[in-house]
Design an enzyme around this catalytic site. Structure first.
Site, mmCIF file in Angstrom:
data_model
loop_
_atom_site.group_PDB
_atom_site.id
_atom_site.type_symbol
_atom_site.label_atom_id
_atom_site.label_comp_id
_atom_site.label_asym_id
_atom_site.label_seq_id
_atom_site.Cartn_x
_atom_site.Cartn_y
_atom_site.Cartn_z
ATOM 1 N N ASN A 13 -4.303 -1.633 -11.049
ATOM 2 C CA ASN A 13 -2.973 -1.085 -10.754
ATOM 3 C C ASN A 13 -2.764 0.147 -11.637
ATOM 4 O OD1 ASN A 13 -0.269 -0.538 -10.395
ATOM 5 N ND2 ASN A 13 0.466 -2.417 -11.374
ATOM 6 N N LYS A 15 -0.392 2.215 -11.618
ATOM 7 C CA LYS A 15 1.029 2.512 -11.884
ATOM 8 C C LYS A 15 1.284 4.011 -11.698
ATOM 9 C CE LYS A 15 1.064 -1.425 -14.935
ATOM 10 N NZ LYS A 15 1.688 -2.134 -16.032
ATOM 11 N N HIS A 99 5.727 -7.079 -8.450
ATOM 12 C CA HIS A 99 5.232 -6.790 -9.801
ATOM 13 C C HIS A 99 6.404 -6.887 -10.779
ATOM 14 C CE1 HIS A 99 3.701 -4.586 -13.264
ATOM 15 N NE2 HIS A 99 2.500 -4.919 -12.815
ATOM 16 N N GLU A 101 7.362 -5.090 -13.121
ATOM 17 C CA GLU A 101 8.133 -3.855 -13.339
ATOM 18 C C GLU A 101 9.110 -3.624 -12.188
ATOM 19 O OE1 GLU A 101 4.704 -1.418 -14.129
ATOM 20 O OE2 GLU A 101 4.426 -2.599 -15.950
ATOM 21 N N GLU A 171 1.152 -13.180 -13.674
ATOM 22 C CA GLU A 171 1.263 -12.174 -14.722
ATOM 23 C C GLU A 171 2.425 -12.520 -15.647
ATOM 24 O OE1 GLU A 171 -0.710 -8.234 -13.465
ATOM 25 O OE2 GLU A 171 1.367 -8.185 -12.833
ATOM 26 N N GLY A 177 0.936 -5.020 -20.564
ATOM 27 C CA GLY A 177 1.013 -3.754 -21.298
ATOM 28 C C GLY A 177 1.318 -3.936 -22.777
ATOM 29 N N SER A 217 -2.813 -7.500 -19.905
ATOM 30 C CA SER A 217 -3.692 -6.987 -20.966
ATOM 31 C C SER A 217 -5.147 -7.451 -20.814
ATOM 32 C CB SER A 217 -3.141 -7.352 -22.352
ATOM 33 O OG SER A 217 -1.851 -6.794 -22.524
#
Ligand code: PEP
Length: 256
Positions: A13, A15, A99, A101, A171, A177, A217
């Site tokens: 991904n 992003k 996701h 985010e 996730e 991240g 990560s």
């Protein structure tokens, strides 16, 4: 790691990163390195404006190109959005939905994610449906409740037959991240919970066939221990998918 009935699936991904030149160079490096290998599935999720060119660049290679999100509507007054049929037009074969985010930065609800899943499947896109708990939810012992709610609503309209086109990515938000990874035990526990949940929602063969990626990560140093876990069938990789140097060792993970 499963017994290879479920083909390992490593997804990158990107992003909102890379420019056109960097995206093309990275795609070409991945293509050369992956060659005609088909024992692992690899997909990249570039920014939407690069999908068209990357899909053409990667035509004929096993690397699949997907979108990072799509709109819950097919067309209309949705400034800034991209619909699932438009993604297909651009050459996308799959899409990441739900996701963290999207959920936590843009306030997407479980219901919206469910509508997006419907849109994507109707348009012909395969789906990676992301689920995962916040740190405070984990600390409060709510991980299973959160994952269960996200999955039930996200999969609300999905038929048994369509489940073949769907992958779940677990996730944990606190691991995305941050450099912090779930331990293999933590990942394994939630992955097997998800498989059990899907068995309850559908049936045992569908649950057995479902691929469940871990994301948070993942890098070349931890991919082997994560992929060694029984119910971990792949990885959804963010930061470490942005360079060939970091991403190639992930899809070349070796359990032997
Ligand atoms: C992600 O964004 O899905 C992700 C897992 O990111 P990272 O690998 O950077 O934690």
């Amino acid at each position: 790691m499963n017994d290879f009935v479920r083909k390992p699936f490593i997804a990158g991904n990107w992003k909102m990163n890379l420019d056109r030149k960097g995206a093309l160079e990275l795609a070409q490096e991945l293509r050369e390195r992956l060659g005609a290998r088909t024992d692992v599935e690899v997909a990249i999720f570039p920014p939407a404006v690069y999908i068209d060119e990357l899909a053409r660049t990667l035509a004929g290679s096993p690397i699949r190109v997907g979108g990072q999100d799509c709109c819950e509507a097919t067309s209309g007054a949705f400034t800034g959005e991209t619909s699932a049929p438009m993604m297909v037009d651009a050459g996308a074969e799959l899409v990441i939905l739900g996701h963290s985010e999207r959920r936590h930065v843009y306030g997407e609800t479980d219901e919206q994610v469910g509508q997006k899943v419907r849109q994507a499947l109707d348009a012909g896109l395969d789906v990676i449906l992301c689920v995962g708990e916040l740190l405070e939810e984990r600390k409060a012992g709510e991980t299973e409740g959160v994952v269960s709610r996200q999955l039930r609503i996200g999969l609300g309209s999905v038929t048994a037959e369509e489940m073949q086109r769907l992958v779940v990515a677990y996730e944990p938000v606190w691991a995305i991240g941050t450099g912090e990874t779930a331990t293999p035990e933590q990942a394994g526990a939630v992955h097997s919970y998800i498989r059990g949940l899907v068995e309850g929602l559908f049936d045992a063969p569908i649950a057995r066939a479902l691929r469940i990626q871990y994301g948070g990560s993942v890098n070349s140093g931890n991919v082997v221990e994560l992929m060694a876990v029984q119910d971990v069938d792949g990885a959804l990789v963010g930061g470490a998918s942005l360079s060939a140097e970091k991403f190639i060792p992930i899809f070349e993970f070796d359990l032997s």
